[in-house]
Design an enzyme around this catalytic site. Sequence first.
Site, mmCIF file in Angstrom:
data_model
loop_
_atom_site.group_PDB
_atom_site.id
_atom_site.type_symbol
_atom_site.label_atom_id
_atom_site.label_comp_id
_atom_site.label_asym_id
_atom_site.label_seq_id
_atom_site.Cartn_x
_atom_site.Cartn_y
_atom_site.Cartn_z
ATOM 1 N NE ARG A 190 -2.919 -7.948 4.918
ATOM 2 C CZ ARG A 190 -1.526 -7.150 4.753
ATOM 3 N NH1 ARG A 190 -2.520 -5.781 3.829
ATOM 4 N NH2 ARG A 190 -0.833 -6.219 5.151
ATOM 5 C CD GLN A 204 -3.441 0.751 2.154
ATOM 6 O OE1 GLN A 204 -2.909 -0.996 2.734
ATOM 7 N NE2 GLN A 204 -4.578 0.888 2.621
ATOM 8 C CG HIS A 226 2.820 -3.727 9.662
ATOM 9 N ND1 HIS A 226 2.817 -4.995 9.560
ATOM 10 C CD2 HIS A 226 2.102 -3.338 8.526
ATOM 11 C CE1 HIS A 226 2.180 -5.208 8.345
ATOM 12 N NE2 HIS A 226 1.849 -3.971 7.774
ATOM 13 C CG LEU A 237 -0.796 -5.670 -0.278
ATOM 14 C CD1 LEU A 237 -0.978 -5.709 -1.953
ATOM 15 C CD2 LEU A 237 -2.401 -6.910 -0.110
ATOM 16 C CD GLN A 239 2.409 -8.932 6.209
ATOM 17 O OE1 GLN A 239 0.488 -8.683 6.026
ATOM 18 N NE2 GLN A 239 2.616 -9.465 5.222
#
Length: 296
Positions: free
Chosen positions: A114, A11, A189, A90, A238
């Site tokens: 996701r 992204q 994250h 991603l 992740q």
Amino acid sequence: MAKAAWVFPGQGSQAIGMGTDLATVSLAQERFAEAESVLGWSVLDVTQDPDDKVSNTLYTQPCLYVIESILTDLLKAQGHRPAVVAGHSLGEYVALYAAGVFDFAAGLALVQRRAELMDQASDGMMAALLGFDADELNAKIEATPGVVLANDNNPGQVVISGTPAAVTAVMEGVKAKRAVKLNVSGAFHSPLMAEAAAAFEQVLNPVPFANAQVPVLSNVDPTPAVDAMVLKQRLVQQMTGSVRWREITLALPELGIDTVVEVGPGNVLAGLTKRTCRDLALSNVGNLAQVEGFSG
């Protein structure tokens, strides 16, 4: 002969109009049609929307996955193969697709879910910092509850993630050439994604993974792996774990890699790589002309 790592951006690399030139190729046409049957909407309609619909997280992630996967398929159709793969956030899903871990539709369904879960995670904030003292930054993060290092991109660029108050405190408390709040819906994250990650794990668990055909360097663990269960477990981690891109880049020469091919729109990863490992040759494949001109 070059020994190449194929890397896939995430992204932030999206652009209005990306992938449009691919629509003239029959292989790409089949993929776009397959994607529409999975997503319920047209990737090309979204990427060509003049209001930048493609930068909405709900659409950004599936669109990047589809276009990067098509570029991968076109390179493979010309006989090219990577020695190692990795993807930034991603982009790791495209890396796993490129390595034969799951098929196109299965990967796209995961990416769509996701994106939905990440888009719903409205709490939190992210910011990019450039030109800073690493020791000062690490000390400030450690002393500030609610913020973590989300993306360790290269020695001079990182992204922090956490509560708005904590991220702001770090931005204001560390000397940096530039500190910019990112236009994202949540604290990606970071531990603030735990609820979304738990929901995503339930989606991910039943999806069959195959052993990778080439080693994959994962965001949360930059050591090469091919075992299906290891790669799936890393993917589970992740969403809340840091993207260790600097370490991934440093690992490439140790694996005998001499060339990094960024497969996807833009050249974000090429720029990050250049700052970390100047001796690696860099190449970009982000459109049809670059596919056709690629020599391996």
